[in-house]
Design a protein around this motif. Structure first.
Motif, PDB file in Angstrom:
ATOM      1  N   ILE A 121      32.207  47.073  41.752  1.00  0.00           N
ATOM      2  CA  ILE A 121      33.218  48.303  41.640  1.00  0.00           C
ATOM      3  C   ILE A 121      33.819  48.338  43.030  1.00  0.00           C
ATOM      4  O   ILE A 121      35.219  48.491  43.182  1.00  0.00           O
ATOM      5  CB  ILE A 121      32.563  49.405  41.150  1.00  0.00           C
ATOM      6  CG1 ILE A 121      32.129  49.059  39.709  1.00  0.00           C
ATOM      7  CG2 ILE A 121      33.531  50.763  41.402  1.00  0.00           C
ATOM      8  CD1 ILE A 121      31.117  50.631  39.381  1.00  0.00           C
ATOM      9  N   ARG A 177      26.290  45.987  39.738  1.00  0.00           N
ATOM     10  CA  ARG A 177      27.417  46.549  39.136  1.00  0.00           C
ATOM     11  C   ARG A 177      28.328  47.381  40.514  1.00  0.00           C
ATOM     12  O   ARG A 177      29.455  47.583  40.586  1.00  0.00           O
ATOM     13  CB  ARG A 177      27.078  47.542  38.179  1.00  0.00           C
ATOM     14  CG  ARG A 177      28.259  48.261  37.510  1.00  0.00           C
ATOM     15  CD  ARG A 177      27.897  49.059  36.245  1.00  0.00           C
ATOM     16  NE  ARG A 177      28.630  48.558  35.436  1.00  0.00           N
ATOM     17  CZ  ARG A 177      29.507  49.112  34.524  1.00  0.00           C
ATOM     18  NH1 ARG A 177      29.784  50.449  34.790  1.00  0.00           N
ATOM     19  NH2 ARG A 177      30.194  48.887  33.679  1.00  0.00           N
ATOM     20  N   SER A 178      27.548  48.257  40.965  1.00  0.00           N
ATOM     21  CA  SER A 178      28.102  49.054  42.052  1.00  0.00           C
ATOM     22  C   SER A 178      28.852  48.230  43.027  1.00  0.00           C
ATOM     23  O   SER A 178      29.938  48.442  43.597  1.00  0.00           O
ATOM     24  CB  SER A 178      27.170  49.822  42.795  1.00  0.00           C
ATOM     25  OG  SER A 178      26.212  49.067  43.529  1.00  0.00           O
ATOM     26  N   GLU A 179      28.303  46.902  43.405  1.00  0.00           N
ATOM     27  CA  GLU A 179      29.136  45.998  44.263  1.00  0.00           C
ATOM     28  C   GLU A 179      30.279  45.601  43.727  1.00  0.00           C
ATOM     29  O   GLU A 179      31.136  45.358  44.378  1.00  0.00           O
ATOM     30  CB  GLU A 179      28.107  45.036  44.443  1.00  0.00           C
ATOM     31  CG  GLU A 179      28.495  44.207  46.004  1.00  0.00           C
ATOM     32  CD  GLU A 179      27.435  43.152  46.175  1.00  0.00           C
ATOM     33  OE1 GLU A 179      27.707  42.046  46.670  1.00  0.00           O
ATOM     34  OE2 GLU A 179      26.154  43.569  46.258  1.00  0.00           O
TER      35      GLU A 179
END
Lengths: 200, 200
Positions: B10, B6-8
């Motif tokens: 974003i 997910r962080s990627e």
DNA sequence: TCTAATCACATACGCCACGTATGTAAGTGG
DNA sequence: CCACTTACATACGTGGCGTATGTGATTAGA
């Protein structure tokens, strides 16, 4: 109660718009100034503005031309009062910095102007105040006081340096102190122009 | 086809907005850039932009911070490659002028930035590229190569002069010729800084 | 593993500012 | 005195910004 001649009324309207726009641009900035608001403040509507200046940018151009003229005149007076040509030039530069400290000039001519209208030297007003500086330089070069360089280029550099110096001073924690530093540094740079540096 | 973490995703979204905004600001300018348009060009909507950057100005700040970082790095490399400290400084100044000629830098950092966000030195990014110049100057002063002046003031003046020189060059009828004149004039001014001018 | 809460966006709405098209009253020339 | 122009005001449409709200996907906890 004979009315004033028509042409005079028109000039008055134009002047009112110019003054009101100048006031608005100088305080809240070009982008934030609402045409409805500042034309109403002048007792008019946007209709009058569009009639006289074409659009918002047109009014900005007129305002800048007006301020530019005033600046030019002030610079002329400063250099005329100096004892010798070189001092006159230095005084002119110093005066330019001081003018750039005035919020109205800073906001309208130095920030919003270039951002909205592009390069100042392409403006119809021809940035008379920088012209004045160019002329002074040319005279100094002719008098062999200053090394041979393109006066237009130097005037450009000088005015750019002045502008940023002014921005710095205006936003500094201690403006008077920053002002001293800037003027000092400025003089050092200007000395690079002198042919005979020893007379300092 | 396991999805990326997910962080990627974003970070990717943020980067896309940054790139698209930078492209738009650099070409049509800040005021003319429509958020709907350039977020759509990135395959997103204004919702994403407001989530990540707060508002339009927030995105501009982020774009400027990014460009500023790149400029600073380029200046660092230039001065590191020079033979001696003074030459390094001169090269740095020249490189600054050249960078100011790039339309994207001119438009975003030098025109719209100050007009929209105010004085650059108050920016969070702290204008790293001018800091770099200040540091170089301090070293030259410590080495007794340059007269004692406030390095911050000089860096200010230099960058301001460079900016206006660049504007002039970019809009001149004959840019290469104007560029030569500007660099020449610039060198003359810089020589005012040197303690011993004879080594020219 | 199921559920609840959060997060990262998209969608929908209202407001305001600009520009333009049109109206109108006053003035001007023949 | 009449046609025409001029100097504005009024009315309208468009578009851009900001905010409030919705929603589906991800994550955390029991």
């Amino acid at each position: 109660m004979a009315h004033k001649p028509r042409s005079e009324m028109i000039a008055e309207t134009r002047a009112k718009l110019l003054a009101s726009g100048r006031q608005a641009f100088g305080t809240v900035g070009y982008a934030e100034a609402s045409m409805d608001d500042f034309t109403a403040a002048a007792g008019l509507t946007r209709g009058a503005l569009y009639h006289h200046f074409g659009d918002k940018k047109g009014l900005l151009e007129a305002v800048i031309a007006e301020i530019d003229g005033e600046m030019s005149e002030r610079l002329r007076q400063v250099s005329a009062m100096a004892g010798n040509p070189w001092q006159g030039f230095v005084d002119e530069c110093t005066a330019y910095i001081e003018m750039a400290l005035e919020p109205e000039i800073q906001r309208i001519v130095l920030l919003d102007g270039p951002a909205t209208l592009g390069d100042p030297w392409q403006w119809p007003s021809q940035n008379a105040c920088i012209r004045s500086m160019t002329d002074s330089l040319q005279k100094l070069i002719d008098a062999k006081l200053v090394v041979e360089v393109d006066p237009e280029a130097i005037a450009r550099l000088i005015s750019g340096a002045s502008l940023h110096a002014a921005l710095w001073i205006a936003n500094a924690d201690d403006p008077p102190s920053a002002s001293k530093k800037a003027v000092k540094a400025f003089n050092v740079l200007l000395e690079g122009l002198l042919k005979d540096r020893s007379r300092h």
